[in-house]
Design an enzyme around this catalytic site. Sequence first.
Site, PDB file in Angstrom:
ATOM      1  N   THR A 169       0.836  -1.126   0.080  1.00 25.29           N
ATOM      2  CA  THR A 169      -0.066  -0.004   0.054  1.00 25.29           C
ATOM      3  C   THR A 169       0.729   1.319   0.010  1.00 25.29           C
ATOM      4  OG1 THR A 169      -1.759  -1.040   1.065  1.00 25.29           O
ATOM      5  CG2 THR A 169      -1.804   1.466   1.441  1.00 25.29           C
ATOM      6  N   ARG A 197     -14.276  -6.823   0.014  1.00 29.49           N
ATOM      7  CA  ARG A 197     -13.710  -6.558   1.038  1.00 29.49           C
ATOM      8  C   ARG A 197     -13.175  -5.229   1.151  1.00 29.49           C
ATOM      9  NH1 ARG A 197      -8.393  -5.040   2.492  1.00 29.49           N
ATOM     10  NH2 ARG A 197      -7.543  -5.915   4.595  1.00 29.49           N
ATOM     11  N   VAL A 198     -13.335  -4.462   2.510  1.00 34.22           N
ATOM     12  CA  VAL A 198     -12.776  -3.330   2.436  1.00 34.22           C
ATOM     13  C   VAL A 198     -11.932  -3.149   3.590  1.00 34.22           C
ATOM     14  CG1 VAL A 198     -13.245  -0.580   2.885  1.00 34.22           C
ATOM     15  CG2 VAL A 198     -14.591  -1.935   1.508  1.00 34.22           C
ATOM     16  N   GLY A 199     -10.586  -2.822   3.333  1.00 35.36           N
ATOM     17  CA  GLY A 199      -9.566  -2.619   4.383  1.00 35.36           C
ATOM     18  C   GLY A 199      -9.508  -1.342   5.119  1.00 35.36           C
ATOM     19  N   ASP A 200      -8.444  -0.950   5.781  1.00 38.19           N
ATOM     20  CA  ASP A 200      -8.255   0.114   6.472  1.00 38.19           C
ATOM     21  C   ASP A 200      -8.078   1.361   5.663  1.00 38.19           C
ATOM     22  OD1 ASP A 200      -5.717  -1.148   5.941  1.00 38.19           O
ATOM     23  OD2 ASP A 200      -4.998   0.942   6.783  1.00 38.19           O
ATOM     24  N   THR A 220      -0.128   1.316   6.714  1.00 40.65           N
ATOM     25  CA  THR A 220      -0.041   0.380   5.966  1.00 40.65           C
ATOM     26  C   THR A 220       0.034  -0.950   6.962  1.00 40.65           C
ATOM     27  OG1 THR A 220       1.070  -0.916   4.054  1.00 40.65           O
ATOM     28  CG2 THR A 220       2.354   0.503   5.432  1.00 40.65           C
ATOM     29  N   GLY A 221      -0.339  -2.227   6.122  1.00 42.62           N
ATOM     30  CA  GLY A 221      -0.160  -3.433   7.005  1.00 42.62           C
ATOM     31  C   GLY A 221      -1.657  -4.082   6.981  1.00 42.62           C
ATOM     32  N   GLY A 223      -4.991  -4.923   7.305  1.00 42.89           N
ATOM     33  CA  GLY A 223      -6.135  -3.770   7.418  1.00 42.89           C
ATOM     34  C   GLY A 223      -7.081  -4.251   8.597  1.00 42.89           C
TER      35      GLY A 223
END
Length: 301
Positions: A169, A197-200, A220-221, A223
């Site tokens: 990211t 799917r939605v991450g951070d 980043t990482g 999520g």
Amino acid sequence: MISFIVHGGAWNIPDEMVEAHRAGVSKAMEIGWTILSNGGNGIDAVEQAIRSMEDDVTFDAGRGSFVNALGEIELDASIMNGSSLRCGAVASVQNIQNPITLARLVMEKSEHVLLTGMGAVRFAKENGIQQCRRDDLLVARELQRWKTLQSQRSFSTKDAFKADLPSDTVGAIAFDNKGNIIAGTSTGGTPNKYPGRVGDSPLIGCGTYADSEVGGVSCTGWGEAIIKVVLAKTIIDRMEMNGADGDTAARFGIDRLAKKADGYGGVIVIDKHGKPSVCFNTPRMARAYRTSEMNSTVIEV
Ligand code: ASP
């Protein structure tokens, strides 16, 4: 005083990929720095720096992004103006070359904060951004990774981070000559993610936050873990409520991510004085930063 910091993911970046990461963050840094040092605004610096990393296939953002379980590319991005707290984000958008630009449009031209999927694409079209083809975003490396992951019986997002799969990211934070702090983040998410799917990264407070009276953060990482500890805002709160400096607050956030959510990742921070900080609990993190008090850019992977 001006300052600028970018990141290109935190994971166990193998030796043979270090140079590409250095080159990518260095180019993005140069673009943002040139804008800021010519008196430009932080929003342009963050948008243009992130666009350059979205266009660079090294990173999991824009072209070169991971592929979801259906073989599609779904992109997430967000940007926040710390002086007005205005923010814009898009999630699960398909066939958009530069999602950070769309996130900026949501911030500046809509009354909303977050648009998803087809609605975001519709908004893009209304504002003159045409959809690209899937092949404009898909690279052979990611098609191959997807085929390999599809052939495995079970695979979780957490496994991806444990198994040293890329976490590339990208993000940037600017402190411009008017004291505005702007933060942005863009990603293709995690490999083989469930569709939708939605991450951070597009979630304000999780992957991105900026408040010019306090600071800015881009994460980043993994999520799912970052969301649980609301990482970006946790770091901001540490600076605002506890008077912590950027280094201490970033360390506090990463420790919390590890302890409370068993998470992995990295953060970049700029505090209210323009001082940049970095913290991560992965073997490597690609980043570059500079302030007007430094003679040259620091680039580290
Ligand atoms: N945080 C991103 C996500 O979970 C992935 C990454 O940083 O590489 O979507």
